[in-house]
Motif scaffolding. Structure first.
Motif, short mmCIF file in Angstrom:
data_model
loop_
_atom_site.label_atom_id
_atom_site.label_comp_id
_atom_site.label_asym_id
_atom_site.label_seq_id
_atom_site.Cartn_x
_atom_site.Cartn_y
_atom_site.Cartn_z
N LYS A 44 0.74 -1.26 -0.22
CA LYS A 44 0.10 0.16 -0.01
C LYS A 44 0.81 1.38 0.25
CE LYS A 44 -3.81 -2.30 2.68
NZ LYS A 44 -4.34 -2.28 3.84
N PHE A 45 2.32 1.15 0.03
CA PHE A 45 3.06 2.34 0.24
C PHE A 45 3.80 2.42 -1.19
CE2 PHE A 45 1.79 1.04 4.33
CZ PHE A 45 1.53 2.23 5.03
N SER A 46 4.12 3.66 -1.80
CA SER A 46 4.90 3.76 -2.74
C SER A 46 6.04 4.57 -2.07
CB SER A 46 4.23 4.75 -3.90
OG SER A 46 3.48 4.24 -4.64
N ASN A 47 7.31 4.20 -2.54
CA ASN A 47 8.53 4.87 -1.93
C ASN A 47 9.30 5.24 -3.24
OD1 ASN A 47 8.34 3.72 0.90
ND2 ASN A 47 8.03 1.80 -0.50
N TYR A 48 9.78 6.67 -2.94
CA TYR A 48 10.70 7.20 -3.99
C TYR A 48 12.04 7.47 -3.41
CZ TYR A 48 6.27 7.87 -6.51
OH TYR A 48 5.05 7.68 -7.15
N SER A 49 13.03 6.97 -3.86
CA SER A 49 14.27 7.28 -3.25
C SER A 49 15.25 7.57 -4.60
CB SER A 49 14.95 5.71 -2.41
OG SER A 49 16.26 6.09 -2.12
N ASN A 68 4.78 -2.93 2.00
CA ASN A 68 3.64 -3.16 2.90
C ASN A 68 3.96 -2.21 4.11
OD1 ASN A 68 5.57 -4.48 3.87
ND2 ASN A 68 4.49 -6.50 4.41
N VAL A 69 4.87 -1.47 4.18
CA VAL A 69 5.13 -0.63 5.25
C VAL A 69 5.89 0.39 4.78
CG1 VAL A 69 5.35 -2.28 7.08
CG2 VAL A 69 7.37 -1.62 5.93
N PRO A 70 5.86 1.70 5.05
CA PRO A 70 6.48 2.83 4.68
C PRO A 70 8.06 2.70 4.84
CG PRO A 70 5.23 3.65 6.64
CD PRO A 70 5.10 2.23 6.27
N LEU A 71 8.78 2.73 3.97
CA LEU A 71 10.29 2.69 4.29
C LEU A 71 11.11 3.81 4.67
CD1 LEU A 71 11.12 0.81 0.76
CD2 LEU A 71 10.46 0.07 2.80
N PHE A 72 10.47 5.18 4.71
CA PHE A 72 11.29 6.05 5.00
C PHE A 72 10.53 7.14 6.18
CE2 PHE A 72 12.39 5.79 0.53
CZ PHE A 72 13.54 4.83 0.79
N VAL A 131 4.83 7.16 0.22
CA VAL A 131 3.34 7.91 0.17
C VAL A 131 2.45 6.74 0.63
CG1 VAL A 131 2.00 8.64 -1.84
CG2 VAL A 131 4.45 9.22 -1.98
N HIS A 132 1.44 7.29 1.17
CA HIS A 132 0.43 6.43 1.61
C HIS A 132 -0.56 6.38 0.38
CE1 HIS A 132 1.37 6.25 6.15
NE2 HIS A 132 2.37 6.89 5.46
N SER A 133 -0.46 5.46 -0.62
CA SER A 133 -1.28 5.33 -1.71
C SER A 133 -2.76 5.32 -1.46
CB SER A 133 -0.69 4.15 -2.71
OG SER A 133 0.47 4.11 -2.89
#
Length: 306
Positions: free
Chosen positions: A79-84, A136-140, A240-242
């Protein structure tokens, strides 16, 4: 194939449209005032980092659909999108940009992540590199107690929250701004907005792009000289909490908090060079979390020294 390659073309008007849609008044993107920045090495206005990330968001979205990965997102509740991303160079109007998207990889330890490495290049070399992933969890920026609690009705726009020194910026969603941001990022807006058929989908990166406005407002309030001592992005790490972003509609209030700068001193050959990290969070009008992350900046003088 282990990678997909796609060309990107952005003109000066794309920069103007994107910065106007997000209230980004950074002089590095200004077609007239870029010359007023002391020691500006870029020779003209440059593309917004969030523009490139919006293009990446859309491309990965299409990639997920074409490669039957939507079931993977649902199966593992990603459910979380991560941009690094690290910003290695800059993109200018009419640059011949190439985005290289590596094949998806899924791995699981204490968390499940579906990830794609991404590199954007111009003719001079790498502009941006990093990954876009779903998890499945926020990375940052998920440390307990990192962000202050506050009453949105009791905090004024462009002020600090209590003793935390978190700067508060209030924004409002509009379909038109999100559409313009998509267009400015060379993304087809009808994939996200089609009012006739009740399709309204705010891009994740439109929400995160409002961080720039908040950072600039914070800098202005603290007396930052945008001409003599400007700051530039060195990295974005944003989760991001999509599902919360998908619920956004026009004319909703957004609450953005940007934390005080944290000094980071590098080691090795560049020992003594100072990088600044700001933790940030974006909330919907009901205070549900839209994004959380850490933004790293450096003085232009540091970049020139490197």
């Amino acid at each position: 194939m282990n990678q997909n390659t796609v060309k990107i073309s952005l003109d000066l008007v794309h920069i103007d449209v994107a910065r106007n849609a997000t209230d980004d008044f950074n002089l590095f993107h200004d077609k007239k005032q870029w010359q007023q920045i002391t020691g500006n090495p870029f020779g003209g206005p440059i593309v917004l980092g969030f523009q490139l990330e919006c293009f990446i968001e859309d491309y990965i979205k299409q990639y997920r659909q074409q490669n039957d990965e939507l079931n993977t997102l649902e199966q593992h509740q990603l459910k979380f999108s991560n941009y690094s991303f690290n910003f290695v160079g800059v993109a200018r109007p009419k640059d011949n940009l190439t985005a290289i998207i590596k094949k998806s990889r899924i791995y699981s330890e204490d968390k499940t992540v579906l990830s794609n490495r991404v590199v954007i290049k111009n003719e001079q070399g790498i502009v941006l590199m990093g990954f876009k992933s779903n998890s499945n969890v926020p990375l940052f920026a998920n440390e307990q107690g990192l962000f202050p609690t506050f009453n949105t009705k009791e905090v004024f726009d462009r002020t600090t929250v209590d003793e935390s020194d978190y700067f508060y910026k209030r924004k409002y969603t509009t379909n038109s701004n999100a559409k313009n941001f998509l267009t400015g990022s060379s993304v087809e807006q009808s994939n996200y907005f089609d009012e006739v058929n009740d399709k309204i989908l705010f891009p994740e990166t439109y929400c995160t792009s409002l961080i720039s406005c908040a950072l600039l407002e914070r800098g202005k309030a603290n007396g930052l000289d945008f001409k003599r001592n400007p700051m530039v992005y060195t990295s974005h790490k944003i989760s991001v909490h999509s599902e919360n972003v998908a619920k956004l509609r026009s004319d909703q209030q957004l609450h953005i908090l940007v934390g005080p700068p944290i000094n980071k001193v590098t080691s090795g050959k560049e020992q003594g060079s100072v990088l600044l990290t700001h933790y940030c969070i974006g909330l919907n009008q009901d205070k549900s979390v839209l994004f959380q992350g850490e933004i790293e900046l450096a003085p232009l003088s540091y970049i020139l020294h490197k």
